[in-house]
Write an enzyme that holds these catalytic residues in place. Structure first.
Site, PDB file in Angstrom:
ATOM      1  N   TYR A 142     -15.320 -48.697   5.431  1.00 50.02           N
ATOM      2  CA  TYR A 142     -14.267 -47.885   6.051  1.00 50.02           C
ATOM      3  C   TYR A 142     -12.966 -47.945   5.247  1.00 50.02           C
ATOM      4  CZ  TYR A 142     -16.261 -46.587  10.595  1.00 50.02           C
ATOM      5  OH  TYR A 142     -16.987 -46.014  11.607  1.00 50.02           O
ATOM      6  N   LYS A 190     -27.618 -56.433   6.235  1.00 51.57           N
ATOM      7  CA  LYS A 190     -28.675 -55.847   5.401  1.00 51.57           C
ATOM      8  C   LYS A 190     -28.744 -56.707   4.137  1.00 51.57           C
ATOM      9  CE  LYS A 190     -31.667 -52.582   4.414  1.00 51.57           C
ATOM     10  NZ  LYS A 190     -32.959 -52.431   5.116  1.00 51.57           N
ATOM     11  N   ASP A 222     -31.793 -52.396  10.188  1.00 53.37           N
ATOM     12  CA  ASP A 222     -32.830 -51.403  10.532  1.00 53.37           C
ATOM     13  C   ASP A 222     -33.703 -51.930  11.671  1.00 53.37           C
ATOM     14  OD1 ASP A 222     -33.644 -53.308   8.688  1.00 53.37           O
ATOM     15  OD2 ASP A 222     -34.811 -51.946   7.442  1.00 53.37           O
ATOM     16  N   ASP A 246     -20.282 -49.662  14.247  1.00 51.14           N
ATOM     17  CA  ASP A 246     -19.974 -48.317  14.735  1.00 51.14           C
ATOM     18  C   ASP A 246     -21.259 -47.640  15.205  1.00 51.14           C
ATOM     19  OD1 ASP A 246     -18.447 -45.914  15.122  1.00 51.14           O
ATOM     20  OD2 ASP A 246     -19.376 -45.148  13.292  1.00 51.14           O
ATOM     21  N   ASP A 250     -22.849 -47.176  19.432  1.00 49.17           N
ATOM     22  CA  ASP A 250     -23.186 -45.881  20.045  1.00 49.17           C
ATOM     23  C   ASP A 250     -24.631 -45.898  20.535  1.00 49.17           C
ATOM     24  OD1 ASP A 250     -20.665 -44.862  19.383  1.00 49.17           O
ATOM     25  OD2 ASP A 250     -21.459 -42.923  18.760  1.00 49.17           O
TER      26      ASP A 250
HETATM   27  C1  IPM Z   1     -15.199 -45.566  16.973  1.00 51.32           C
HETATM   28  C2  IPM Z   1     -15.032 -44.197  16.371  1.00 51.32           C
HETATM   29  C3  IPM Z   1     -14.115 -44.324  15.157  1.00 51.32           C
HETATM   30  C4  IPM Z   1     -14.808 -45.213  14.130  1.00 51.32           C
HETATM   31  C5  IPM Z   1     -13.677 -42.986  14.554  1.00 51.32           C
HETATM   32  C6  IPM Z   1     -12.996 -42.099  15.564  1.00 51.32           C
HETATM   33  C7  IPM Z   1     -12.801 -43.180  13.343  1.00 51.32           C
HETATM   34  O1  IPM Z   1     -16.256 -43.639  16.066  1.00 51.32           O
HETATM   35  O2  IPM Z   1     -14.193 -46.176  17.372  1.00 51.32           O
HETATM   36  O3  IPM Z   1     -16.339 -46.025  17.070  1.00 51.32           O
HETATM   37  O4  IPM Z   1     -15.639 -44.720  13.346  1.00 51.32           O
HETATM   38  O5  IPM Z   1     -14.518 -46.391  14.102  1.00 51.32           O
HETATM   39 MG    MG Z   2     -17.926 -44.804  16.714  1.00 50.22          MG
END
Ligand code: IPM
Ligand code: MG
Length: 359
Positions: A142, A190, A222, A246, A250
């Site tokens: 990042y 990884k 993975d 990240d 999700d």
């Molecule tokens: C998160 C989001 C952010 C990230 C974006 C909005 C930059 O997806 O907080 O998970 O990738 O960290």
């Molecule tokens: Mg995110």
């Protein structure tokens, strides 16, 4: 107690969900004789529109002078669809994380009994899920440099960099957390391919020596993405780097049935930031559709982690469960299968939660 809270509603459904969290916090303040003073700032697409800058200096100053930050969400499809744009809403959040040194991002994943029906996984797979993802937040790909285009734009370079110091810091946070929970850490990397992951693994093992009561295991990312679906109750604390965290968080949110349920805390040395993990959901903006639970829970996390208000935080969490048990749901957490739910809007969900926290 008197606390100054910087509030950054951001874009899309941000202002609506933040409004619900503030209602709940006000009720808590009233009940426990606290004073919460809110000051609002711009970040993301709304800040670009106003000032050309996704993170105006005023906003950073406001955050630096606060006791904690409550954040909505940012983003706008107009920027997503144009890869040539140099200024983007997300830069605001990334810069804020870096400027305030928010090194650890904590994302608790819990499945509530009353929401078993909305998980895509089978009931017996999700029964005992209660884990947290600890994601390193200001390192890795990042932020690494160089980040550029060359060869007339035909080659793109991103760089992943980790220092031992960065890994040690987030690991110590995760081990501290695990020692107060079920004393199990799964570090995800990884290391069979990446040098940064080999340093990650080596460093995590060194930190582990200081926490003999915590059991550490390692998993490749993975495999971890598969294990999260196959056997998610094996996890207690997941410790991982920025990009993997990240993606995996999700994925983890899907287990609970909706990304609208997961709060987060981004921990800094002095100030921490609290935000739902979902995005700006621009299509729903202003329609009273968004689920405010993740933001309300982020407010509860703020009370617990930044202000040490455990009783208050617990009360918010219990109120939310009561509302859900009363069969009130926002649209994202309702299924077509049953008609017994009362589907309500963002605002009504906030009102009901506030009312449930009785005087
Ligand atoms: C998160 C989001 C952010 C990230 C974006 C909005 C930059 O997806 O907080 O998970 O990738 O960290
Ligand atoms: Mg995110």
């Amino acid at each position: 107690m008197k606390k100054y809270i910087a509030v950054l509603p951001g874009d899309g459904v941000g202002p609506e969900v933040i409004k619900q969290a503030i209602k709940v916090l006000d009720k808590i303040a009233q009940k426990f004789y606290h004073t919460f003073e809110y000051e609002y700032g711009l970040i993301g697409a709304c800040a670009i529109e106003k000032s050309g800058n996704p993170l105006p200096k005023d906003t950073i100053d406001l955050c630096r002078n606060s006791d904690a930050i409550l954040f909505g969400c940012i983003g706008d499809p107009k920027y997503d669809n144009d890869p040539k744009l140099k200024i983007r809403p997300e830069q605001g959040l990334l810069k804020l994380r870096k400027s305030l040194g928010l090194y650890a991002n904590l994302r608790p994943v819990k499945v509530y009994n009353c929401l078993f029906d909305i998980s895509p996984l089978k009931k017996n797979t999700i029964e005992n899920i209660d884990f947290v993802v600890v994601r390193e937040l200001i390192g890795g790909i990042y932020f690494g440099k160089p980040r550029l285009r060359k060869n007339y734009g035909k080659t793109a370079i991103d760089t992943s960099i980790y220092t031992k110091e960065q890994i040690t810091k987030v690991s110590e946070f995760a081990f501290g957390l695990a020692s107060k929970r079920n004393k199990k850490i799964t570090s995800i990397d990884k290391a069979n391919v990446l040098e940064t992951s080999r340093l990650w693994r080596e460093t995590v093992c060194e930190v582990a020596e200081k926490y003999p009561d915590v059991i550490l295991s390692h998993m490749f990312v993975d495999n971890a993405s598969m294990q999260l679906i196959k056997n998610p109750s094996q996890f207690d604390v997941i410790l991982t780097e920025n990009l993997f965290g990240d993606i995996l968080s999700d994925e983890a949110s899907v287990i609970t049935g909706s990304i609208g349920l997961i709060p987060s805390a981004s921990i800094g040395e002095k100030i921490s930031l609290y935000e739902p993990i979902h995005g700006a959901f621009n299509k729903a903006a202003g329609k009273n559709l968004a689920n405010p639970i993740a933001t309300i829970l982020s407010g509860a996390l703020m009370l617990r982690m930044s202000f040490n208000m455990n009783k208050e935080a617990k009360l918010i969490e219990q109120a939310l469960i009561k509302v859900l048990e009363g069969e009130y749901r926002t649209k994202d957490i309702s299924t077509n299968k049953t008609s017994s739910y009362k589907i309500i809007g963002t605002e009504e969900f906030g009102d009901l939660t506030t009312e449930t926290i009785s005087d």
